[in-house]
Scaffold this motif. Structure first.
Motif, short mmCIF file in Angstrom:
data_model
loop_
_atom_site.label_atom_id
_atom_site.label_comp_id
_atom_site.label_asym_id
_atom_site.label_seq_id
_atom_site.Cartn_x
_atom_site.Cartn_y
_atom_site.Cartn_z
N PHE A 91 0.83 -1.21 0.00
CA PHE A 91 0.00 0.00 0.00
C PHE A 91 0.86 1.25 0.00
O PHE A 91 0.50 2.26 -0.63
CB PHE A 91 -0.93 -0.01 1.22
N HIS A 92 2.00 1.21 0.68
CA HIS A 92 2.90 2.36 0.70
C HIS A 92 3.42 2.67 -0.71
O HIS A 92 3.61 3.83 -1.07
CB HIS A 92 4.07 2.11 1.65
N ARG A 93 3.67 1.63 -1.48
CA ARG A 93 4.10 1.86 -2.86
C ARG A 93 3.00 2.52 -3.67
O ARG A 93 3.25 3.46 -4.44
CB ARG A 93 4.50 0.53 -3.49
N THR A 94 1.77 2.04 -3.50
CA THR A 94 0.64 2.67 -4.18
C THR A 94 0.45 4.10 -3.69
O THR A 94 0.13 5.01 -4.47
CB THR A 94 -0.64 1.86 -3.93
N LEU A 95 0.64 4.33 -2.39
CA LEU A 95 0.51 5.66 -1.81
C LEU A 95 1.54 6.62 -2.41
O LEU A 95 1.22 7.76 -2.75
CB LEU A 95 0.69 5.58 -0.30
N ALA A 96 2.78 6.16 -2.54
CA ALA A 96 3.83 7.02 -3.09
C ALA A 96 3.57 7.33 -4.56
O ALA A 96 3.75 8.47 -5.00
CB ALA A 96 5.19 6.34 -2.92
N ASP A 97 3.14 6.32 -5.34
CA ASP A 97 2.90 6.55 -6.76
C ASP A 97 1.66 7.39 -7.01
O ASP A 97 1.66 8.23 -7.91
CB ASP A 97 2.76 5.21 -7.49
N GLY A 98 0.61 7.14 -6.23
CA GLY A 98 -0.65 7.82 -6.50
C GLY A 98 -0.80 9.17 -5.84
O GLY A 98 -1.60 10.00 -6.29
N TRP A 99 -0.04 9.39 -4.74
CA TRP A 99 -0.19 10.66 -4.01
C TRP A 99 1.15 11.34 -3.73
O TRP A 99 1.35 12.50 -4.08
CB TRP A 99 -0.91 10.42 -2.68
N GLY A 100 2.09 10.63 -3.12
CA GLY A 100 3.32 11.26 -2.65
C GLY A 100 4.13 11.92 -3.75
O GLY A 100 4.61 13.04 -3.59
N TYR A 101 4.29 11.21 -4.89
CA TYR A 101 5.08 11.73 -6.00
C TYR A 101 4.28 11.75 -7.29
O TYR A 101 4.83 11.61 -8.37
CB TYR A 101 6.35 10.88 -6.18
N ALA A 102 2.96 11.91 -7.17
CA ALA A 102 2.11 11.83 -8.35
C ALA A 102 2.23 13.06 -9.25
O ALA A 102 2.08 12.96 -10.46
CB ALA A 102 0.65 11.65 -7.92
N ARG A 103 2.48 14.21 -8.67
CA ARG A 103 2.58 15.44 -9.46
C ARG A 103 3.50 16.42 -8.78
O ARG A 103 4.02 16.16 -7.69
CB ARG A 103 1.19 16.06 -9.67
N CYS A 104 3.69 17.54 -9.42
CA CYS A 104 4.60 18.56 -8.88
C CYS A 104 3.85 19.42 -7.87
O CYS A 104 3.09 20.32 -8.23
CB CYS A 104 5.15 19.42 -10.01
N TYR A 105 4.07 19.12 -6.59
CA TYR A 105 3.47 19.94 -5.53
C TYR A 105 4.34 21.17 -5.29
O TYR A 105 5.58 21.08 -5.26
CB TYR A 105 3.36 19.13 -4.24
N GLN A 106 3.70 22.29 -5.08
CA GLN A 106 4.42 23.54 -4.88
C GLN A 106 4.86 23.73 -3.43
O GLN A 106 5.66 24.61 -3.14
CB GLN A 106 3.56 24.73 -5.32
N SER A 107 4.34 22.93 -2.51
CA SER A 107 4.71 23.03 -1.11
C SER A 107 4.28 21.75 -0.40
O SER A 107 3.47 20.97 -0.92
CB SER A 107 4.07 24.25 -0.44
N GLU A 108 4.81 21.54 0.81
CA GLU A 108 4.43 20.38 1.60
C GLU A 108 2.98 20.49 2.05
O GLU A 108 2.26 19.48 2.13
CB GLU A 108 5.35 20.26 2.82
N THR A 109 2.51 21.69 2.31
CA THR A 109 1.12 21.89 2.71
C THR A 109 0.17 21.47 1.62
O THR A 109 -0.87 20.84 1.87
CB THR A 109 0.88 23.36 3.07
#
Length: 329
Positions: free
Chosen positions: A272-290
């Motif tokens: 699930f952590h792998r899915t979490l990283a691919d789908g949310w953590g590194y899915a797009r270019c976030y402009q900030s941690e918030t």
């Protein structure tokens, strides 16, 4: 190349044809000698007269009107490389059958690896508890905080370093001590049977934080008709603490831990952590941690309610929970 049960090999076909055409032996006599039909001998004799090859011809049709369109193939390959999802999830996005997506991935050599243990190469032994709440898995996923302006994964290392230096309060004051920005600790909880997930982002992984997540996750599952009976964790300090054990006793939950240095036992939440990283953590270019933390709730809703899961019969995890408020939202 002829198939295993072929009556005549290419060399034998040539012999048959020469006997009929060059030697003038009757077709019926040659068929009886080589134990094949009259029509077979006639076919190879005609090919020999025409100067054709004795090899098998391709069975590929001249045209395939039902062949998958090239734009669909390109979209499947693009989504596979970008999202790293399986055939079931890609089929829902593209609008074709999962078997069609699997054939495309095989043809492009992008299909999934065999379901074997990466360390030993042995087949993975799978298990599943009988009902929701019988076992939940807990763990912590550690991610680096994103500086204001974006991280190096999307903007490059040079610009990423400048963003980190500009975002860190100690660096702005001229101090060079301490790590830049720090880390985000994603405390995750997943139900063994339904694969329904719950997650919170915190700035630490202490026992107090882990206990708070467990209490809120238990209440969240209870509101959806799921009573937690057991909890499986690794051997981290937070899960070996007296506070964790006392909280589990107060909640009526039996705590269990995996064997040391054996993360495969808790493999469902690791996957699930792998899915979490691919789908949310590194899915797009976030402009900030918030911005990334605010996007977690929406992604969890998509995962629980809409994303198809092969372990749930190609349905979403929430379909395994019955009569739940907001199940089909």
């Amino acid at each position: 190349m002829s198939h295993a049960n072929a009556a005549l090999t290419p060399r034998a076909r040539l012999t048959v044809a020469r006997l009929v055409v060059d030697a003038g032996v009757p077709i019926s006599e040659v068929a009886a000698r080589f134990q094949c039909s009259w029509a077979t001998v006639k076919r190879w004799a005609d090919r020999y007269r025409a100067g054709a090859s004795m090899q098998d011809r391709s069975s590929r049709p001249k045209s395939s009107p039902n062949k998958t369109a090239m734009p669909v193939v390109k979209r499947v390959v693009s989504l596979r490389l970008r999202l790293r999802e399986g055939p079931v999830q890609l089929a829902a996005r593209v609008g074709v059958a999962p078997s069609t997506v699997h054939q495309i991935l095989r043809r492009c050599r992008l299909n999934r690896l065999a379901h074997v243990d990466r360390a030993t190469g042995e087949p993975v032994r799978r298990y599943e508890h009988p009902h929701p709440g019988s076992m939940i898995h807990v763990d912590v996923k550690k991610l680096g905080n994103i500086p204001d302006g974006g991280g190096w994964r999307y903007v490059g290392r040079q610009q990423g370093k400048r963003n980190r230096a500009a975002s860190d309060p100690d660096r702005r004051k001229g101090a060079n001590r301490g790590p830049l920005l720090g880390h985000a600790f994603v405390h995750t909880v997943i139900d063994d049977y339904s694969r329904v997930a719950y997650a919170e982002v915190h700035d630490d992984e202490t026992a107090v934080t882990a206990v708070g997540v467990l209490e809120r996750a238990t209440a969240w599952f209870k509101a959806r008709g799921v009573t937690v009976e057991r909890v499986l964790s690794d051997n981290g300090p937070a899960y070996r603490s007296n506070l964790w054990r006392q909280t589990c006793t107060a909640l009526g939950i039996t705590p269990k831990r995996t064997r040391p240095y054996r993360p495969q036992t808790n493999g469902k939440i690791e996957r699930f952590h792998r899915t979490l990283a691919d789908g949310w953590g590194y899915a797009r270019c976030y402009q900030s941690e918030t911005q990334r933390r605010h996007a977690l709730a929406g992604w969890l809703h998509h995962y629980n309610h809409h994303r198809r899961h092969t372990a749930c019969g190609n349905l979403s995890p929430f379909t395994r929970l019955t009569n739940v408020p907001g199940q089909y939202i």
